[in-house]
Design a protein around this motif. Sequence first.
Motif, PDB file in Angstrom:
ATOM      1  N   ALA A 149      26.926  38.837  29.237  1.00 58.58           N
ATOM      2  CA  ALA A 149      27.045  39.500  30.532  1.00 58.58           C
ATOM      3  C   ALA A 149      27.423  38.504  31.620  1.00 58.58           C
ATOM      4  O   ALA A 149      28.277  38.791  32.480  1.00 58.58           O
ATOM      5  CB  ALA A 149      25.734  40.201  30.890  1.00 58.58           C
ATOM      6  N   GLU A 150      26.811  37.331  31.585  1.00 57.68           N
ATOM      7  CA  GLU A 150      27.112  36.326  32.602  1.00 57.68           C
ATOM      8  C   GLU A 150      28.546  35.822  32.472  1.00 57.68           C
ATOM      9  O   GLU A 150      29.199  35.500  33.472  1.00 57.68           O
ATOM     10  CB  GLU A 150      26.130  35.146  32.482  1.00 57.68           C
ATOM     11  N   ALA A 151      29.041  35.742  31.242  1.00 57.76           N
ATOM     12  CA  ALA A 151      30.418  35.289  31.022  1.00 57.76           C
ATOM     13  C   ALA A 151      31.410  36.275  31.636  1.00 57.76           C
ATOM     14  O   ALA A 151      32.396  35.886  32.289  1.00 57.76           O
ATOM     15  CB  ALA A 151      30.682  35.141  29.514  1.00 57.76           C
ATOM     16  N   ILE A 152      31.162  37.592  31.435  1.00 63.03           N
ATOM     17  CA  ILE A 152      32.043  38.611  32.031  1.00 63.03           C
ATOM     18  C   ILE A 152      31.923  38.582  33.546  1.00 63.03           C
ATOM     19  O   ILE A 152      32.924  38.718  34.263  1.00 63.03           O
ATOM     20  CB  ILE A 152      31.694  40.009  31.479  1.00 63.03           C
ATOM     21  N   LYS A 153      30.700  38.378  34.023  1.00 60.85           N
ATOM     22  CA  LYS A 153      30.478  38.325  35.470  1.00 60.85           C
ATOM     23  C   LYS A 153      31.238  37.169  36.097  1.00 60.85           C
ATOM     24  O   LYS A 153      31.846  37.298  37.172  1.00 60.85           O
ATOM     25  CB  LYS A 153      28.980  38.188  35.747  1.00 60.85           C
ATOM     26  N   ALA A 154      31.234  36.018  35.423  1.00 63.00           N
ATOM     27  CA  ALA A 154      31.955  34.848  35.940  1.00 63.00           C
ATOM     28  C   ALA A 154      33.464  35.092  35.936  1.00 63.00           C
ATOM     29  O   ALA A 154      34.182  34.706  36.863  1.00 63.00           O
ATOM     30  CB  ALA A 154      31.612  33.621  35.105  1.00 63.00           C
ATOM     31  N   ALA A 155      33.930  35.778  34.855  1.00 61.59           N
ATOM     32  CA  ALA A 155      35.376  36.016  34.737  1.00 61.59           C
ATOM     33  C   ALA A 155      35.870  37.016  35.778  1.00 61.59           C
ATOM     34  O   ALA A 155      37.031  36.955  36.206  1.00 61.59           O
ATOM     35  CB  ALA A 155      35.693  36.531  33.328  1.00 61.59           C
ATOM     36  N   SER A 156      34.996  37.919  36.185  1.00 56.44           N
ATOM     37  CA  SER A 156      35.419  38.956  37.130  1.00 56.44           C
ATOM     38  C   SER A 156      34.989  38.659  38.570  1.00 56.44           C
ATOM     39  O   SER A 156      35.131  39.508  39.451  1.00 56.44           O
ATOM     40  CB  SER A 156      34.835  40.320  36.709  1.00 56.44           C
ATOM     41  N   GLY A 157      34.506  37.468  38.800  1.00 59.92           N
ATOM     42  CA  GLY A 157      33.977  37.114  40.118  1.00 59.92           C
ATOM     43  C   GLY A 157      35.011  37.136  41.229  1.00 59.92           C
ATOM     44  O   GLY A 157      34.660  37.288  42.405  1.00 59.92           O
ATOM     45  N   GLY A 158      36.285  36.980  40.874  1.00 62.95           N
ATOM     46  CA  GLY A 158      37.323  36.933  41.904  1.00 62.95           C
ATOM     47  C   GLY A 158      37.838  38.288  42.327  1.00 62.95           C
ATOM     48  O   GLY A 158      38.615  38.393  43.290  1.00 62.95           O
ATOM     49  N   TYR A 159      37.372  39.360  41.632  1.00 64.75           N
ATOM     50  CA  TYR A 159      37.889  40.699  41.937  1.00 64.75           C
ATOM     51  C   TYR A 159      37.634  41.093  43.391  1.00 64.75           C
ATOM     52  O   TYR A 159      38.502  41.630  44.069  1.00 64.75           O
ATOM     53  CB  TYR A 159      37.246  41.744  41.021  1.00 64.75           C
ATOM     54  N   LYS A 160      36.443  40.847  43.857  1.00 66.80           N
ATOM     55  CA  LYS A 160      36.059  41.304  45.197  1.00 66.80           C
ATOM     56  C   LYS A 160      36.952  40.703  46.272  1.00 66.80           C
ATOM     57  O   LYS A 160      37.435  41.412  47.179  1.00 66.80           O
ATOM     58  CB  LYS A 160      34.600  40.945  45.461  1.00 66.80           C
ATOM     59  N   GLU A 161      37.193  39.393  46.162  1.00 65.29           N
ATOM     60  CA  GLU A 161      38.034  38.733  47.166  1.00 65.29           C
ATOM     61  C   GLU A 161      39.487  39.193  47.054  1.00 65.29           C
ATOM     62  O   GLU A 161      40.163  39.396  48.078  1.00 65.29           O
ATOM     63  CB  GLU A 161      37.962  37.219  46.996  1.00 65.29           C
ATOM     64  N   GLN A 162      39.967  39.374  45.831  1.00 67.58           N
ATOM     65  CA  GLN A 162      41.334  39.844  45.636  1.00 67.58           C
ATOM     66  C   GLN A 162      41.528  41.240  46.226  1.00 67.58           C
ATOM     67  O   GLN A 162      42.537  41.514  46.882  1.00 67.58           O
ATOM     68  CB  GLN A 162      41.671  39.853  44.146  1.00 67.58           C
ATOM     69  N   ILE A 163      40.547  42.102  45.987  1.00 64.38           N
ATOM     70  CA  ILE A 163      40.630  43.468  46.527  1.00 64.38           C
ATOM     71  C   ILE A 163      40.613  43.434  48.047  1.00 64.38           C
ATOM     72  O   ILE A 163      41.357  44.175  48.705  1.00 64.38           O
ATOM     73  CB  ILE A 163      39.471  44.334  45.980  1.00 64.38           C
ATOM     74  N   LYS A 164      39.792  42.557  48.632  1.00 58.51           N
ATOM     75  CA  LYS A 164      39.740  42.437  50.091  1.00 58.51           C
ATOM     76  C   LYS A 164      41.088  42.000  50.655  1.00 58.51           C
ATOM     77  O   LYS A 164      41.569  42.532  51.661  1.00 58.51           O
ATOM     78  CB  LYS A 164      38.657  41.454  50.518  1.00 58.51           C
ATOM     79  N   GLN A 165      41.709  41.023  50.002  1.00 61.61           N
ATOM     80  CA  GLN A 165      43.013  40.541  50.473  1.00 61.61           C
ATOM     81  C   GLN A 165      44.057  41.652  50.397  1.00 61.61           C
ATOM     82  O   GLN A 165      44.870  41.828  51.323  1.00 61.61           O
ATOM     83  CB  GLN A 165      43.447  39.339  49.633  1.00 61.61           C
TER      84      GLN A 165
END
Length: 423
Positions: free
Chosen positions: A72-88
């Motif tokens: 779970a932590e590995a997927i969380k780390a891999a998807s951590g940039g989604y929020k900032e990308q969506i904001k941009q």
Amino acid sequence: MLQVNYIRENRDHVIERLALRNFKQTTLVDEVVALDEQRRQIQTESDALAASANTSARQIGELMRQGKRDEAEAIKAASGGYKEQIKQLTDRLGELEQQLHEKLVLLPNLPHTSVPAGVGAEDNEVVLEHGNKPSLAEDAVPHWELTSKYGIIDFELGTKITGAGFPVYKGKGARLQRAMINFFLDRAQQAGYLEVQPPLLVNEASGFGTGQLPDKEGQMYHVGVDDLYLIPTAEVPVTNLYRDVIVKEADFPVKLTAYTPCFRREAGSYGAHVRGLNRLHQFDKVEVVQLVHPERSYEVLEEMSSYVQSLLQALDLPYRVLRLCGGDMGFTSALTYDMEVWSAAQQRWLEVSSVSNFESYQSNRLKVRFKGESGKTQLVHTLNGSALALPRILASILENNQTDRGIRIPDVLVPYTGFEWID
């Protein structure tokens, strides 16, 4: 405001119809299409990222429930940039939508297929002419001399109080004004219009909704401290009664009428053609407005034209109906009929009414919609007409009915005036 989807899917047709208006900024069409394409691409990217983020969140939740914390932590780390990308992407989407809006409001409505080609008033099409032009005595005079002779309108006093274009109506002149207003309102009520009494000041959103802003900003009186505008026509506040409203299809047609003073700067107007009542900065007008099903709007336009003509016939004024050419139509109109009455003393036609179909141009700005039988939300069609503008009607009544005795009042107005003659 034109709909983006329609522009994108009918680019060549849009450019062709705008050319009929002699609209020169046709590159705006391609700019709109390009901005819309960028907007849709970014929206697609944003939606895809949001879907991936949701998928990852579900996976993380499921793995945590299964006790697979490391995975779970590995997927969380891999998807951590989604929020900032969506904001941009969201920020960029907002910028593009603003740019798209700024381009769209510069595009006028598309002329109906029946609109004739032409540059100006000389190219308008005469649809019909009704009534006989009166023959006046050799000593007949224009209305500005009649109003002075009988003391019913004082232009100089209005200039003293306010400025040119703000006359003072006195005695029988004031009573005749009131008589015409009541006559026009009573006829509108008999024709099924609901009378309303709207504000005379509107905000920017209202001016934008009916298309006066930004197109006619320089022609409107602006109260700077409060950021409000004096209305140029009752069309603005009356149509805005339905801004952001979903109309029940069973309520069609929505028919409204209002009497208001109207205020127009008429910047750049000068010369003999604006003398007396021919062009004023403040004048009275009774307006009729309809909100209708799109399938009936051109049928209703003809009905409204006939209605306005019935008022002119009742006043026994010779008139003609013009179909305006592309170059002479208003910014928001798809098709406009002008009614002009004959001024016997001036020997010229005077415009007293415009009846227009805006199709969905105003309703797209106003977000006035209805739900059809399919349940799908659609834009209504809006129409309006002057029924009637008083100054030039009054000018024609005075000029056309002058006699050796005085000025004869049209029969239909006598019950309202209480007198038959101005003498």
